[in-house]
Design an enzyme around this catalytic site. Structure first.
Site, short mmCIF file in Angstrom:
data_model
loop_
_atom_site.label_atom_id
_atom_site.label_comp_id
_atom_site.label_asym_id
_atom_site.label_seq_id
_atom_site.Cartn_x
_atom_site.Cartn_y
_atom_site.Cartn_z
CD GLU A 193 -2.52 -1.53 2.63
OE1 GLU A 193 -2.52 -0.66 3.30
OE2 GLU A 193 -2.84 -2.80 2.72
CD GLU A 303 -7.89 2.29 5.58
OE1 GLU A 303 -7.67 1.42 6.50
OE2 GLU A 303 -6.85 2.01 4.54
#
Length: 388
Positions: A193, A303
């Site tokens: 990520e 997120e």
């Protein structure tokens, strides 16, 4: 008299015991700092308060991992996917990724810049045991998403990620925008990520910062940046965890980071390149069980952590803090979404599926056009009259 004497003895014992515990804790922190902060050739203090240590490659943090005691660091990828002219031009238009510390020079040849870890960094994580590890209190139920994803078989992915400085309600929460490259079942998920995040508990401020993250076992372990050995930086003028000095403003100038992750066809290592020309480093293939053969899912989006303090939804913002419908210069965006197929060819996915944890809090809207290919706006304010 006797009672007072006994009471005084007990009081002294408590004081000594507390002192011993404190000293033991300090010793543990000092031991951890000595392990994390490597000997350096040069140190540079930068305007945001961070100190950068230039660490020789022979002292690279990857050698702290038991799998890499005899690892030979790959100093450059054997293959770099070529960007199309359109993607390259669009990336340069409003992309900015400077690092202020380089004003005072860069690290010498054969060394890498590493953000120095402090005692305060460890104390903010509230435990010596959890520093550099996935937080055991970071339960998936606290995470909220607004993302676009594609499924298939991939050797990499790319996107231009719009950068903002969102409001964070409490230091233990974060807001981020990133790209996920993943494979494997949930229980043993392999995931790489990369993007930007604002996370006060990790960095001691709310500035947006470049970050990396990896896990090889469904988030039971893994870490951000260089908090544990795994990611292998090789660039002597760029470090992960750095403050991003230029970020977008509402109805103002927009900035983004061009982010590319790809699998080296010769070594199997997964490489990271930013803004078209900054090769940052790689994740060794041996870290992973499932990503060894390629990714099966790519995700792009935002997120946040929502701890529901006071039994209310957080007001931590995602992206710009505005919903996708507001569009360019108001909502956050991802552009130029591309994937690398199994033949290492760059392709524009025609469509992706959207996923939103709670659409009234944070949402996403995708589109497709000739210039930017698959793209989308996303974000939101968190708590509002429809999100409680």
């Amino acid at each position: 008299m006797i009672a007072n004497f006994v009471l005084n003895i007990l009081t002294i014992s408590v004081i000594v015991t507390r002192s011993e515990v404190s000293n033991t804790h300090d010793d543990e922190i000092d031991k951890l700092l000595k392990k994390i902060n490597k000997p350096f050739l040069k140190s540079i203090k930068i305007p945001d308060g961070d100190v950068i240590d230039c660490v020789h490659m022979k002292n690279h943090s990857i050698y702290d991992h038991h799998l890499f005691k005899n690892h030979t660091i790959q100093m450059q990828p054997s293959y770099v996917p070529e960007e199309s002219k359109n993607e390259s031009t669009n990336t340069k238009n409003q992309s900015m990724l400077s690092q202020l510390w380089t004003i005072n020079g860069k690290c010498p040849k054969n060394s890498i810049p590493i953000r120095r870890t402090t005692k305060e960094d460890i104390l903010r994580r509230r435990s010596v045991d959890v520093y550099g590890k996935t937080n055991p209190n970071d339960n998936p139920k606290f995470h909220e998403y607004a993302i676009i994803k594609v499924d298939g078989k991939f050797h990499g992915a790319k996107a231009d990620i719009n950068v903002w400085k969102p409001y964070i309600q409490t230091p233990k929460e974060f807001s981020l925008a990133q790209m996920w490259v993943a494979a494997g079942p949930d229980s043993e998920l392999n995931s790489i990520e990369v993007g930007w995040q604002a996370y006060p508990d990790l960095y001691a401020d709310e500035n947006p910062r470049i970050f990396t993250f990896w896990t090889a076992d469904g988030y039971k372990s893994g870490c951000y940046n260089l908090d544990c050995p795994g990611f292998v930086p090789i660039n002597n003028a760029f470090f992960v965890g750095a403050t991003i000095n230029h970020f977008s403003t509402y109805d103002g100038r927009q900035y983004h980071i061009s982010t590319l992750i790809w699998k080296d066809p010769h070594t199997g290592n997964w490489w990271l390149k930013l803004n078209g020309n900054i090769v940052v480093g790689y994740w060794p293939s041996i870290l992973f069980k499932h990503l060894n053969t390629g990714a099966t899912e790519i995700q792009w989006g935002g997120e946040v952590i929502n701890f529901n303090d006071g039994s209310k939804h957080t007001t931590t913002k995602m992206g710009s803090g505005h919903f996708a419908e507001e569009g360019f210069k108001r909502a956050s965006y991802f552009r130029n979404l591309v994937v690398l197929d199994e033949d290492d060819k760059i392709k524009r996915p025609e469509r992706g599926s959207s996923y939103m944890t709670k659409e009234s809090c944070y949402n996403v809207r995708s589109g497709y056009d000739v210039i930017y290919g698959l793209n989308f706006f996303y974000g939101g304010p968190g708590r509002n009259h429809n999100c409680l």
